[in-house]
Scaffold this motif. Structure first.
Motif, mmCIF file in Angstrom:
data_model
loop_
_atom_site.group_PDB
_atom_site.id
_atom_site.type_symbol
_atom_site.label_atom_id
_atom_site.label_comp_id
_atom_site.label_asym_id
_atom_site.label_seq_id
_atom_site.Cartn_x
_atom_site.Cartn_y
_atom_site.Cartn_z
ATOM 1 N N ASN A 38 0.824 -1.206 0.000
ATOM 2 C CA ASN A 38 0.000 0.000 0.000
ATOM 3 C C ASN A 38 0.861 1.260 0.000
ATOM 4 O O ASN A 38 0.582 2.204 -0.750
ATOM 5 N N TYR A 39 1.907 1.312 0.831
ATOM 6 C CA TYR A 39 2.779 2.487 0.852
ATOM 7 C C TYR A 39 3.515 2.641 -0.476
ATOM 8 O O TYR A 39 3.609 3.740 -1.020
ATOM 9 N N ASP A 40 4.041 1.546 -1.015
ATOM 10 C CA ASP A 40 4.759 1.624 -2.290
ATOM 11 C C ASP A 40 3.825 2.071 -3.411
ATOM 12 O O ASP A 40 4.199 2.897 -4.250
ATOM 13 N N THR A 41 2.608 1.555 -3.420
ATOM 14 C CA THR A 41 1.640 1.927 -4.458
ATOM 15 C C THR A 41 1.207 3.380 -4.293
ATOM 16 O O THR A 41 1.072 4.111 -5.281
ATOM 17 N N ALA A 42 0.996 3.822 -3.058
ATOM 18 C CA ALA A 42 0.625 5.222 -2.815
ATOM 19 C C ALA A 42 1.722 6.156 -3.311
ATOM 20 O O ALA A 42 1.439 7.181 -3.939
ATOM 21 N N ALA A 43 2.987 5.815 -3.042
ATOM 22 C CA ALA A 43 4.099 6.648 -3.510
ATOM 23 C C ALA A 43 4.132 6.683 -5.035
ATOM 24 O O ALA A 43 4.344 7.743 -5.637
ATOM 25 N N TRP A 44 3.889 5.549 -5.672
ATOM 26 C CA TRP A 44 3.852 5.507 -7.130
ATOM 27 C C TRP A 44 2.709 6.377 -7.666
ATOM 28 O O TRP A 44 2.909 7.164 -8.594
ATOM 29 N N HIS A 71 5.379 15.143 -2.907
ATOM 30 C CA HIS A 71 6.082 14.870 -4.157
ATOM 31 C C HIS A 71 7.450 14.260 -3.841
ATOM 32 O O HIS A 71 8.156 14.748 -2.962
ATOM 33 N N GLY A 72 7.804 13.203 -4.505
ATOM 34 C CA GLY A 72 9.080 12.538 -4.280
ATOM 35 C C GLY A 72 9.061 11.495 -3.175
ATOM 36 O O GLY A 72 10.084 10.879 -2.885
ATOM 37 N N ALA A 73 7.905 11.293 -2.545
ATOM 38 C CA ALA A 73 7.803 10.304 -1.466
ATOM 39 C C ALA A 73 8.085 8.911 -2.016
ATOM 40 O O ALA A 73 7.812 8.601 -3.179
ATOM 41 N N THR A 74 8.643 8.082 -1.159
ATOM 42 C CA THR A 74 8.856 6.672 -1.481
ATOM 43 C C THR A 74 8.086 5.844 -0.467
ATOM 44 O O THR A 74 7.669 6.359 0.580
ATOM 45 N N GLY A 75 7.915 4.567 -0.748
ATOM 46 C CA GLY A 75 7.266 3.697 0.222
ATOM 47 C C GLY A 75 7.980 3.727 1.558
ATOM 48 O O GLY A 75 7.352 3.811 2.614
ATOM 49 N N ASP A 76 9.319 3.697 1.523
ATOM 50 C CA ASP A 76 10.093 3.730 2.766
ATOM 51 C C ASP A 76 9.914 5.051 3.504
ATOM 52 O O ASP A 76 9.752 5.070 4.726
#
Length: 98
Positions: A38-44, A71-76
């Motif tokens: 979910n975090y990785d997909t949200a960042a994408w 902007h620029g967020a990553t899953g991590d």
């Protein structure tokens, strides 16, 4: 889901399948993956939006945690910046989330 305008079934190799629902009112995107997915997909998804998009947050379905989806967020970065709602005063200075 009856109120979704678009449903994507995602089958990543070696990971559990999950679904992304874009709601018809375009006010939310629902995901039922693991927290990491979910975090990785949200960042994408955020990477597809213009840099100057108004405030966007990502949160869990139980509203126990959220992260700023900048902007620029990553899953991590989203995982590490998550604000836990069981912390007293977590929203004291945030009128949008009162």
């Amino acid at each position: 889901m009856t109120n979704s305008a678009l449903t994507l079934d995602v089958t990543p190799p070696g990971e559990p399948e999950f679904t992304i629902d874009v709601m018809a009112d375009l006010e939310s995107v629902n995901m039922d993956g693991t927290p990491e997915q979910n975090y990785d997909t949200a960042a994408w998804l955020r990477s597809l939006m213009p840099q100057d998009t108004p405030r966007v947050i990502v949160y869990d379905g139980a509203w126990t945690t959220h992260s700023e989806l900048t902007h620029g967020a990553t899953g991590d970065s989203l995982r590490h910046a998550a604000i836990k709602h069981d912390t007293p005063g977590w929203n004291a200075n945030d009128p949008d989330l009162q």
